[in-house]
Design a protein around this motif. Sequence first.
Motif, PDB file in Angstrom:
ATOM      1  N   ILE A  78      -1.878   8.295 -11.176  1.00 48.99           N
ATOM      2  CA  ILE A  78      -0.849   7.250 -11.107  1.00 48.99           C
ATOM      3  C   ILE A  78      -1.088   6.343  -9.899  1.00 48.99           C
ATOM      4  CG2 ILE A  78       1.615   6.839 -10.781  1.00 48.99           C
ATOM      5  CD1 ILE A  78       2.098   9.479 -12.306  1.00 48.99           C
ATOM      6  N   ILE A  79      -1.390   6.956  -8.762  1.00 49.19           N
ATOM      7  CA  ILE A  79      -1.606   6.176  -7.537  1.00 49.19           C
ATOM      8  C   ILE A  79      -2.811   5.249  -7.688  1.00 49.19           C
ATOM      9  CG2 ILE A  79      -2.291   6.343  -5.113  1.00 49.19           C
ATOM     10  CD1 ILE A  79      -0.632   8.926  -4.959  1.00 49.19           C
ATOM     11  N   MET A  80      -3.903   5.766  -8.258  1.00 48.46           N
ATOM     12  CA  MET A  80      -5.127   4.978  -8.344  1.00 48.46           C
ATOM     13  C   MET A  80      -5.009   3.823  -9.323  1.00 48.46           C
ATOM     14  SD  MET A  80      -7.014   6.218  -6.063  1.00 48.46           S
ATOM     15  CE  MET A  80      -8.572   5.402  -6.402  1.00 48.46           C
ATOM     16  N   ALA A  81      -3.955   3.818 -10.172  1.00 46.17           N
ATOM     17  CA  ALA A  81      -3.737   2.690 -11.076  1.00 46.17           C
ATOM     18  C   ALA A  81      -3.102   1.499 -10.354  1.00 46.17           C
ATOM     19  CB  ALA A  81      -2.844   3.122 -12.242  1.00 46.17           C
ATOM     20  N   SER A  82      -2.630   1.703  -9.123  1.00 43.14           N
ATOM     21  CA  SER A  82      -1.981   0.648  -8.357  1.00 43.14           C
ATOM     22  C   SER A  82      -3.011  -0.172  -7.580  1.00 43.14           C
ATOM     23  CB  SER A  82      -0.975   1.261  -7.376  1.00 43.14           C
ATOM     24  OG  SER A  82      -0.497   0.314  -6.462  1.00 43.14           O
ATOM     25  N   SER A  83      -2.714  -1.438  -7.410  1.00 43.88           N
ATOM     26  CA  SER A  83      -3.622  -2.292  -6.633  1.00 43.88           C
ATOM     27  C   SER A  83      -3.594  -1.925  -5.150  1.00 43.88           C
ATOM     28  CB  SER A  83      -3.225  -3.764  -6.814  1.00 43.88           C
ATOM     29  OG  SER A  83      -1.871  -3.969  -6.414  1.00 43.88           O
ATOM     30  N   ALA A  84      -2.524  -1.302  -4.703  1.00 42.08           N
ATOM     31  CA  ALA A  84      -2.414  -0.887  -3.292  1.00 42.08           C
ATOM     32  C   ALA A  84      -2.726   0.591  -3.145  1.00 42.08           C
ATOM     33  CB  ALA A  84      -1.018  -1.208  -2.775  1.00 42.08           C
ATOM     34  N   TYR A  85      -3.667   1.082  -3.959  1.00 45.96           N
ATOM     35  CA  TYR A  85      -3.947   2.527  -3.985  1.00 45.96           C
ATOM     36  C   TYR A  85      -4.361   3.059  -2.619  1.00 45.96           C
ATOM     37  CZ  TYR A  85      -8.996   1.679  -3.895  1.00 45.96           C
ATOM     38  OH  TYR A  85     -10.254   1.311  -3.517  1.00 45.96           O
ATOM     39  N   ALA A  86      -5.141   2.287  -1.853  1.00 45.12           N
ATOM     40  CA  ALA A  86      -5.669   2.783  -0.582  1.00 45.12           C
ATOM     41  C   ALA A  86      -4.535   3.115   0.388  1.00 45.12           C
ATOM     42  CB  ALA A  86      -6.616   1.765   0.027  1.00 45.12           C
TER      43      ALA A  86
END
Length: 625
Positions: free
Chosen positions: A166-174
């Motif tokens: 779920i986190i890695m699907a976000s543009s602000a994943y880092a």
Amino acid sequence: MTPDSQFTLLGKRRFLPFFLTQLLGAFNDNIFKQSLILAILYKLSSGADKSLLVNLCALLFILPFFLFSALGGQFGEKFAKDSLIRAIKFAEILIMLAGAAGVLLDSLPLMLAVLFCMGTQSALFGPVKYSILPQHLREQELVGGNALVEMGTFLAILAGTIGAGIIMASSAYAQIVAGSVVVVAVLGYLASRAIPRAHAALPELALDWNILRQSWRIMRLGLKEQPVSVSRSLLGNSWFWFLGAIYLTQIPAYAKDWLHGDESVVTLILTVFSLGIGLGSMLCERMSGHKVEIGLVPFGSIGLTLFGVLLWWHSDGFVQGAAPHDWLTLLGHGQAWWVLGAILGIGLFGGFYIVPLYALIQSRTVEQERARVIAANNILNALFMVVSAIASILFLSVAELSIPQLFLAISLMNVAVNSYIFKIVPEFSMRFLIWLLGHSMYRVEHRGLEAIPEDGAAVLVCNHVSFVDALLIGGAVRRPVRFVMYYKIYNLPLLNFIFRTAGTVPIAGRNEDLLVYDAAFKKIAEYLRNGELVCIFPEGKLTGDGEISEFKGGIERILAENPVPVIPMALKGLWGSFFSRDPDKGVFRRLWSRIQLVAGAPLGPECADRQRLQAQVAELRGDLR
């Protein structure tokens, strides 16, 4: 008194802080590791072979278990376990700060170095994680505590894996990954601050920093110098991780190539598998009667094989659509429910298999060796997981099996491996037969068994109603019990295997066979000198009418030679069942009948004559034969 549910441990300070600490640690490991793998596959612009990098991640995480588990075992013996856990969790904060920097800077070398450090921290934490439980939990809580830990670990792994996706699907994943791993590490450290004191088991231990030498010594300690039940339990434990590693590694390809599903199908399968492990772990406490019941291990092994074969059987015939199925579309196929049921069954029976093994290792290892034995188990687990990867390559690439055929192959291998373990340690099979009897033909209720001492010698005295009295008592009492029984019952086919394995003492009448008679009293004295429980049926025969016959004088001779406490007991409700001598019994009469085993207050040897004991047993039994 009915024992508390395992969930009451979550309200106790001696368990909850530790549970939260290990739960958050497992969650954090998988958030970072899965985020790194997904970043390699989809985010980072490295020119290296992505498949090679993913496999490197797996290697870097597992390598420290080979290198540092022995050191973790030594630390777990030498230092107070609560302080050691806090030091390890503080190190996790520093490691995750470096990991956050690596994610924010897109530095693959730094993230890979952090992954290796995470593996090192886990290798040091493993021995203390399992060796602290017997210090803080009572014996009757050990299975429940292990069940909660196993459930929490698998659910944390699942949550971390899904959360990373779920986190890695976000543009602000880092930023989200960097903040999450640090916050979770801090929460884990704060939880560890509340863990109660757990003293060092062997503070005088001299640390050996030679990794190879100490690893060899610890493996020898675990596999050669422990009771055979412990050493083979280590093998059984590692075999489970062999199976689990193959299933978990092949699930993504299986979902894509055989179920024709997308990523959501992979998540669905992982969720069902993890819920199965959690459910099996939770049921262990109830099914084991709040004691370390290794009879569940063969039960779990049978289920692992059965549901592995069912998974192979139902894997063929899925129709491929124009686009990969999502999880909702997949559930519209009736066959998918059979596949998911098989996966749930594998997880469920995996819980039945693994939880009693962990509890047995903890309960039968001396305190000053426990952390090192668990370290040996961790090394062995890592070795078996590496072998599982090699076996998968050989089966899939060299032998050209399909993934379902691989599942079938390891299910059949499970029969061979566990047959070897159960042959070397027949106690597993013996306890399984006892457990099966107490959960099939009879429903056994226990009252007053807390009167039986947790350690030290004692004699149990009980009425004799059926051919399976010893099995029912042995299945109910938490400690191993040495039975004294008429030699003709001892020699009955099938039951003789159980009686021999349990160390039963055959006895004959003095006028029947003097050698057997004298040998029995010598063996009884030996057991009592060694601090064991001995159970006798002073009537000397099965009841022919359901009533209690006159007690013989053998009990008085035993107590005269071995002055130990005596606990009167009574079996109620067995008369008329198939294994009794009731002339009106039938195979199906009183099947699944409710029977009771009742214990009274202990008596001192000086006042435990046969007349008084007979009266006590009769009073405990009452009118229910």
